[in-house]
Design a protein around this motif. Structure first.
Motif, short mmCIF file in Angstrom:
data_model
loop_
_atom_site.label_atom_id
_atom_site.label_comp_id
_atom_site.label_asym_id
_atom_site.label_seq_id
_atom_site.Cartn_x
_atom_site.Cartn_y
_atom_site.Cartn_z
N ASP A 234 0.83 -1.20 0.00
CA ASP A 234 0.00 0.00 0.00
C ASP A 234 0.87 1.26 0.00
N TYR A 235 0.35 2.31 -0.61
CA TYR A 235 1.04 3.60 -0.60
C TYR A 235 1.16 4.10 0.84
N PRO A 236 2.40 4.33 1.33
CA PRO A 236 2.56 4.68 2.74
C PRO A 236 2.58 6.17 3.04
N GLY A 237 2.57 7.02 2.00
CA GLY A 237 2.67 8.44 2.28
C GLY A 237 3.92 8.74 3.08
N SER A 238 3.76 9.50 4.14
CA SER A 238 4.91 9.87 4.98
C SER A 238 5.10 8.92 6.16
N LEU A 239 4.40 7.79 6.15
CA LEU A 239 4.49 6.89 7.30
C LEU A 239 5.74 6.02 7.27
N LEU A 240 6.28 5.75 6.08
CA LEU A 240 7.46 4.91 5.98
C LEU A 240 8.60 5.65 5.30
N ASP A 241 9.80 5.41 5.78
CA ASP A 241 11.01 5.89 5.10
C ASP A 241 11.54 4.83 4.15
N LEU A 242 11.34 3.57 4.50
CA LEU A 242 11.69 2.46 3.62
C LEU A 242 10.43 1.66 3.33
N ARG A 243 10.00 1.67 2.09
CA ARG A 243 8.88 0.84 1.64
C ARG A 243 9.47 -0.30 0.83
N HIS A 244 9.63 -1.44 1.49
CA HIS A 244 10.29 -2.59 0.89
C HIS A 244 9.25 -3.48 0.22
N ARG A 245 9.60 -4.03 -0.92
CA ARG A 245 8.73 -4.99 -1.60
C ARG A 245 9.50 -6.29 -1.80
N VAL A 246 8.79 -7.40 -1.71
CA VAL A 246 9.42 -8.72 -1.78
C VAL A 246 8.90 -9.44 -3.01
N GLU A 247 9.82 -9.92 -3.83
CA GLU A 247 9.46 -10.68 -5.03
C GLU A 247 9.39 -12.17 -4.70
N GLY A 248 8.51 -12.88 -5.39
CA GLY A 248 8.43 -14.32 -5.22
C GLY A 248 7.72 -14.71 -3.94
N ASP A 249 8.03 -15.90 -3.45
CA ASP A 249 7.32 -16.48 -2.31
C ASP A 249 8.33 -17.12 -1.35
N PRO A 250 9.21 -16.31 -0.76
CA PRO A 250 10.26 -16.89 0.08
C PRO A 250 9.71 -17.37 1.41
N PRO A 251 10.45 -18.24 2.11
CA PRO A 251 10.08 -18.60 3.48
C PRO A 251 9.99 -17.34 4.34
N GLU A 252 9.13 -17.39 5.32
CA GLU A 252 8.87 -16.22 6.15
C GLU A 252 10.13 -15.65 6.81
N PRO A 253 11.06 -16.47 7.33
CA PRO A 253 12.28 -15.88 7.90
C PRO A 253 13.10 -15.11 6.88
N GLU A 254 13.15 -15.60 5.65
CA GLU A 254 13.92 -14.92 4.61
C GLU A 254 13.23 -13.63 4.18
N ARG A 255 11.91 -13.65 4.17
CA ARG A 255 11.15 -12.44 3.85
C ARG A 255 11.46 -11.34 4.85
N ALA A 256 11.42 -11.69 6.14
CA ALA A 256 11.72 -10.70 7.18
C ALA A 256 13.17 -10.25 7.10
N LEU A 257 14.07 -11.19 6.86
CA LEU A 257 15.49 -10.84 6.79
C LEU A 257 15.78 -9.91 5.62
N SER A 258 15.01 -10.04 4.54
CA SER A 258 15.23 -9.14 3.40
C SER A 258 14.91 -7.70 3.76
N LEU A 259 13.92 -7.49 4.63
CA LEU A 259 13.62 -6.14 5.10
C LEU A 259 14.77 -5.60 5.94
N ALA A 260 15.29 -6.43 6.84
CA ALA A 260 16.41 -5.99 7.68
C ALA A 260 17.62 -5.61 6.82
N ARG A 261 17.92 -6.43 5.82
CA ARG A 261 19.05 -6.13 4.93
C ARG A 261 18.83 -4.81 4.19
N GLN A 262 17.63 -4.61 3.69
CA GLN A 262 17.33 -3.39 2.96
C GLN A 262 17.47 -2.17 3.85
#
Length: 338
Positions: free
Chosen positions: A120-148
């Protein structure tokens, strides 16, 4: 090094455990980590390595039995978040959850930088709006946000699930290690293996010489009593989460549906025979990072419905998995691990 960083995961025990690798990545570059957790996941947050403090709050847009939205309660949590002193926050969510309501509260609390996965469009609520491609395992999905967000796991950290150690000593309760745990319950009926199959599996396992321990929550005591049936040690309602982790740690194999203790087994490194209903995708939610045998028809008509009660008469995705198949899977898993 970052100062105090707030990480949030507001749902259940398993969800919090799956966020563990991402939390450790944050902790590797933060002076302290505060975790915001819901009441259903609080005990898991207390077990996560890297978490220095836990703030508990029941989010009315996350909890499956949400309380009414209360202005006083919302303003109170804003004050509590402000008091953490965090200037940076990462909001971890599942794909079907929105990070934006919490991001708004974090802005009200004075958090200067916020990152989250958001379609969703975050407006000024987020400084990093991360998007995830594909269907990774949940731990990898979360870790991709941390890396970003600039947080990486140390080179020596393999990114598996983990809990704080040492765990409680449970020898007086369960004896020596080397037993099979059967955890029959699940948070919703659609994910639960039929009770009569659980009873049959325990009988067959004990008949073949396996020591069996049956586990469950306090509200599952009737279930665990029925499943243990005098043949297995019944620990239903008799362990806190850290004690349950210790019981699972001593097991050779854990038999469980898609539920928090399956992820807790993975977090202590114990193989899992997973009775997995396809109402959610195994690619995302199967036990992570440990040997796993996945049982259940993953192409059943209930696939991806996220149903709480099976929409297909007879619950065939799991009811067609027999006790003998589970026993074979347990023994094959033990043979590989030996």
């Amino acid at each position: 090094m970052s100062g105090t960083v707030l990480v949030a995961r507001l749902d259940n025990v398993g969800d919090v455990l799956l966020t563990g690798p991402a939390v450790r990545a944050v902790a590797a570059d933060a002076e302290s980590v505060v975790m915001l957790a819901g009441p259903r996941g609080r005990a898991a947050a207390d077990l996560l390595p890297g978490v220095d403090r836990v703030v508990e709050w029941c989010a009315p847009w996350i909890d499956p039995e949400p309380p009414p939205v209360n202005r006083t309660d919302v303003l109170d949590v804003v004050d509590r978040l402000r008091e953490t002193g965090a200037r940076k926050a990462l909001v971890f969510t599942s794909f079907h959850q929105s990070a934006l309501p919490l991001a708004l509260l974090l802005r009200m609390a004075g958090v200067e930088w916020i990152g989250a996965i958001s379609e969703d469009y975050p407006g000024s609520l987020l400084d990093l709006r991360h998007r995830v491609e594909g269907d990774p395992p949940e731990p990898e999905r979360a870790l991709s946000l941390a890396r970003q967000a600039g947080f990486a796991l140390p080179a020596a950290d393999a990114g598996r699930l983990a809990v704080r150690r040492p765990l409680p000593e449970m020898f007086d309760r369960v004896g020596r290690a080397g037993y099979v745990v059967v955890h029959p319950g699940a948070s919703v009926p659609a994910r639960q293996w039929p009770v009569e199959h659980c009873v049959d599996a325990v009988r067959r396992l004990t008949a073949r010489g396996h020591r069996v321990v049956v586990t469950g929550t306090p509200d599952q005591r009737d279930l665990t009593a029925r499943v243990s049936d005098g043949a297995a040690l019944d620990l239903g309602g008799r362990t806190g989460l850290s004690e349950l982790a210790a019981v699972l740690d001593g097991a050779d194999v854990v038999v469980a549906p898609n539920t928090g203790p399956a992820h807790l087994a993975a977090a202590v490194g114990t193989p899992v025979v997973s009775l997995f209903a396809p109402v959610v995708r195994a690619a995302r939610w199967a036990p992570y990072g440990v040997p796993t045998t996945l049982l259940g028809d993953q192409d059943a008509p209930c696939r991806d419905t996220r149903a709480k009660v099976c929409p297909v008469p007879g619950h065939p995705c799991l009811s067609e998995v027999g006790a003998a198949e589970v026993v074979r899977a347990v023994e094959a898993m033990r043979e590989v691990a030996a």
